[in-house]
Structures are given as C-alpha cells and as structure tokens.
Design a protein around this motif. Structure first.
Motif, PDB file in Angstrom:
ATOM      1  N   SER A 264       9.897  -2.230   2.634  1.00 13.50           N
ATOM      2  CA  SER A 264       9.198  -1.996   1.369  1.00 13.50           C
ATOM      3  C   SER A 264       7.746  -2.450   1.412  1.00 13.50           C
ATOM      4  N   SER A 265       7.416  -3.384   2.314  1.00 12.91           N
ATOM      5  CA  SER A 265       6.031  -3.850   2.415  1.00 12.91           C
ATOM      6  C   SER A 265       5.183  -2.985   3.354  1.00 12.91           C
ATOM      7  N   GLN A 266       5.836  -2.055   4.058  1.00 16.00           N
ATOM      8  CA  GLN A 266       5.075  -1.132   4.911  1.00 16.00           C
ATOM      9  C   GLN A 266       4.088  -0.359   4.043  1.00 16.00           C
ATOM     10  N   ARG A 267       2.893  -0.156   4.531  1.00 20.87           N
ATOM     11  CA  ARG A 267       1.783   0.373   3.750  1.00 20.87           C
ATOM     12  C   ARG A 267       2.135   1.654   2.980  1.00 20.87           C
ATOM     13  N   HIS A 268       2.693   2.634   3.679  1.00 20.79           N
ATOM     14  CA  HIS A 268       2.972   3.923   3.050  1.00 20.79           C
ATOM     15  C   HIS A 268       4.136   3.835   2.075  1.00 20.79           C
ATOM     16  N   MET A 269       5.165   3.064   2.437  1.00 21.60           N
ATOM     17  CA  MET A 269       6.306   2.882   1.540  1.00 21.60           C
ATOM     18  C   MET A 269       5.875   2.179   0.252  1.00 21.60           C
TER      19      MET A 269
ATOM     20  N   LEU B 145      -2.409   4.045  -1.807  1.00 20.32           N
ATOM     21  CA  LEU B 145      -2.619   4.018  -0.356  1.00 20.32           C
ATOM     22  C   LEU B 145      -4.090   3.789  -0.023  1.00 20.32           C
ATOM     23  N   ALA B 146      -4.970   4.420  -0.774  1.00 17.13           N
ATOM     24  CA  ALA B 146      -6.406   4.236  -0.561  1.00 17.13           C
ATOM     25  C   ALA B 146      -6.818   2.781  -0.794  1.00 17.13           C
ATOM     26  N   ARG B 147      -6.211   2.150  -1.799  1.00 18.04           N
ATOM     27  CA  ARG B 147      -6.525   0.746  -2.085  1.00 18.04           C
ATOM     28  C   ARG B 147      -6.172  -0.145  -0.898  1.00 18.04           C
TER      29      ARG B 147
END
Length: 431
Positions: free
Chosen positions: A20-25, A90-92
C-alpha cells in the motif's frame, strides 16, 4: 480468533503495508478516496430513484429525469474525477506540478475512453460529427482505464521533464506560465499516444477485459457451483483491482442471467414449484443471498466500522450505513478503500465465496427455494429473498445467516486494518 488476528498482524500487515505504500498503489488509493463525497451524495440520489414502494415510486416518476442528473454528474462520471485525483497524487510524490499532471491525465483518459457520437439527420446525413459524447463511458465501469491512463500520463510527463524534453522559459517568468510551457511537448506526446492507441488502432483499454473473458462464458453462465464461484470470484477480484466487476462481467454473463430468471419466472407461472425451477445461479441468487449490502457483502464491514475505535472508520461507517442497507456500496468500496487494499481485499473476495457455497448447498438440498421473481436492487436483502422465493421464511433466514458469516470473516481483517488506521491517526495528531 485472537490467534488469527495475531497472525494477520505479524505476517499479512507488513506485506500489506509495503504494497500500500508503493508509490503508484498509494496514488491510486488516495485518488479514489478523494471521490468519496461524490459517491456518498450520488448514492442517496440512487436510493431516491429506486425506492421499492409503488406509491412513492409513482410520485417520483414524473421527476425521474431531473433527479437522475445529480447521480450522472457524481457517480455517473466517477472515473473522470478519479483520473484527476490519481494523477495529482502521483505527481505530488514525484514533486511535479499537480494541476498540470491532473489535467494531462484527464485529457489522456478522455482520448483513450470516449468515442465521440456522430449525430445523424435523415435528410442531411451526418451533422456535428464528434461534438457529442456519452457520459456513460466515464462511469466507474471505466475505472481501470482511469487508473492506467493516469499513471501513464504522469510517467510520460515525468520522463520528459527529467530528460529535458520540454520548453524552458527564462528566469523571472511566473511559475504558472513556466509550467504551462514545460507541459507543451508532454501534452502533445500524451495526446498522440492515446489518440493512436484508441482511435487509430481501436484498442479500448477497459473493454479489453471483457474480450478476455468471452472464452469463459459457457462456464460462467452454467448452473454448477464451479461456474457460480468463478463468477463471484471474478467480480470481487476485479473490484479489488479498482475495476468495476459487474461492468466487466456484464457483457458476458448478464444476458444469461436475464435468460435464467426469465425461465424461472415462466416455469413458476406454468405451475412448477419453487424447488423445481430450472436455474439456481440467477442474478437474484447473488443479489439477495451473497451481495448483502453490495458486491463483497460489504454491509458487514459497514457495521464493523460503526463500532471502530478509529474516528475515520466510524464516520465512514455512519455515512455508508444507509446506502449499504439499500445495497449501494460505492461509499465503502472507495472510502475505506477496498480498492487496492490487500487487507480488506481478502475478505471482500473470500466471504462471498463462502456464502455462495452455503447458499448453493441449501438450494440443491431444497432447504431454500430458487428465485422466481425480479425485484429492484434497493429492496432490503432479507425481504427481497423472502418475496423472490415465493415467501420462503428460510430464504430470509439464510440472508441473516450469511450476514453473520460475512461479519465473522471480515472481523479479523477489520481489526488489522483498524490498527493500521489508528497508527495513521496517531501520527497525524503528533505531527
């Protein structure tokens, strides 16, 4: 139960937290949660439009078109909002301009999803070609396309900016103007990419999944336990991935569901008993016995949230309870969220498989009759099951039993998720 919770805390929670901490997830989760106000308000209009009381429905009927508008512009175009939210989040994480990223992703999503409608006049031929589009293609049925296009759009923008494939403005130019020029070339690339994929090659990202499922149609539409379990698994599995399960499965399975319930209704009208009808796995079988509160049996989770120590989960439970009673579960699916959440995703899939199996066994052993009526989906499940089986008390009782079983399956995962949420709330308080 305590040992199971301990096992989940020790073994599942660390893995789930890592995923859940993976960037895209994380971006997908945050972007979908951002649509929560829309799904909650839109859900109440759904209830208003589908009140299963004839006298009230008759009063609403003249105003149905007007009352449908708020739903169409909230839940009805949910994927559009989700695209912007996912891309911005995601941009953030990449420290990119959030506004620009969100706009580029929305453009990419529209290009990849919507096919403009050509208005045809019998006398003049095609007029206003490409000036109109159907909002139906922007609903949660296209959520998978929203996720894919949002991620691809931001990654293209990030790649081009890092490699300096952009137009740079001199120092002193206001940031908003500079960001607009930086986005010029990425805009062109994103536009051309999705235009070529959708309109030149004709590849529909969301529709592609339905095509993949076509070879399974004979199994899914069968009357066997295997076919019913496979249908339930695919619907819930797609939902966990952020894909509208019924929308993907619908083109494959719904025609057969409609035939099945029609055959049952005809056989019943011709004198067949409710235990001698031809089909078990109608849509109504799943709707009333399995989807208690919506796909995944989420009313059980809503009830658990009502008693949570987490302020957020308790509030979400209160907001989701009324829609859940009427089998509308977008608030809980996108609010918890269950989408891309491995902790809640497991019981969301497992609980319906268990209740489907139990319901099937009780049906084939004639403890519970088969479905012989089609009711609006907003009828309370015990009442709907009671009516749809020609007033079988056992059918209504089975709904209650399945609800208790679903609570028991959700409970240990709820406790793990609650612990995770309490830690987040504590960190935010101390920050």
């Amino acid at each position: 139960m305590d040992k199971l919770v301990e096992f989940l805390n020790d073994k599942i929670l660390p893995v789930a937290s890592m995923i859940s901490s993976q960037r895209h997830m994380a971006a997908i989760r945050k972007g979908i949660i951002a649509t929560l106000p829309l799904t909650i308000i839109g859900s109440f209009f759904t209830i208003l439009l589908n009140i299963p009381i004839e006298s009230i429905a008759a009063l609403v009927e003249p105003f149905k078109a007007v009352l449908d508008i708020p739903f169409r512009f909230t839940v009805g175009i949910l994927s559009l909002y989700a695209t912007f939210g996912i891309a911005s989040s995601l941009a953030r994480s990449y420290k990119l301009d959030e506004m620009t990223s969100g706009i580029l992703a929305v453009m990419g999503f529209l290009m990849a999803t919507v096919v403009p409608i050509q208005v045809v006049d019998g006398a003049e031929g095609i007029i206003d070609a490409g000036r109109y589009m159907s909002v139906g293609s922007l609903s949660s049925a296209s959520l998978f396309g929203a996720i894919v296009t949002a991620i691809i759009s931001v990654e293209i923008y990030r790649f081009m900016k890092e490699k300096n494939f952009t137009i740079k403005m001199p120092d002193g130019v206001p940031p908003e103007v500079a960001n607009s020029f930086i986005a010029l070339l990425p805009t062109a690339v994103i536009l051309l990419f999705f235009w070529i994929v959708r309109h030149i090659f004709g590849f529909d990202i969301s529709g592609f999944l339905s095509v993949l499922l076509l070879p399974f149609k004979d199994i899914l539409a069968g009357n066997s336990l295997l076919g019913g379990l496979l249908t339930v698994f695919l619907i819930t599995f797609f939902w966990v991935l952020g894909i509208h399960g019924p929308a993907i499965m619908g083109p494959v399975i719904r025609p057969f569901w409609d035939i099945s319930i029609a055959e049952n209704m005809t056989a019943f009208q011709e004198g067949a008993g409710v235990n001698a009808l031809p089909n078990i796995f109608t849509e109504q079988f799943l709707q009333w016995f399995v989807w208690i509160g919506g796909a995944g049996g989420t009313l059980a989770l809503v009830v658990l949230f009502l008693f949570s120590k987490s302020k957020y989960l308790k509030s979400l439970g209160r907001l989701s309870f009324l829609p859940g009673l009427f089998n509308i579960n977008e608030p809980i699916i996108f609010g918890a969220p269950i989408v891309m959440n491995p902790i809640l995703g497991i019981p969301f899939i497992v609980a319906p498989l268990v209740t489907t199996t139990l319901s099937y066994i009780l049906t084939v052993t004639e403890v519970v009759p088969m479905m012989m009526a089609r009711l609006p989906f907003t009828v309370l499940s015990p009442i709907a099951a009671w009516i749809s089986t020609n007033w079988s008390v056992m059918a209504g009782l089975l709904v209650i039993i399945n609800f208790i079983i679903t609570i028991a399956i959700y409970y240990p995962f709820f406790k793990v998720f609650e612990k995770q949420q309490l830690l987040k709330e504590q960190e935010e308080t101390e920050a």
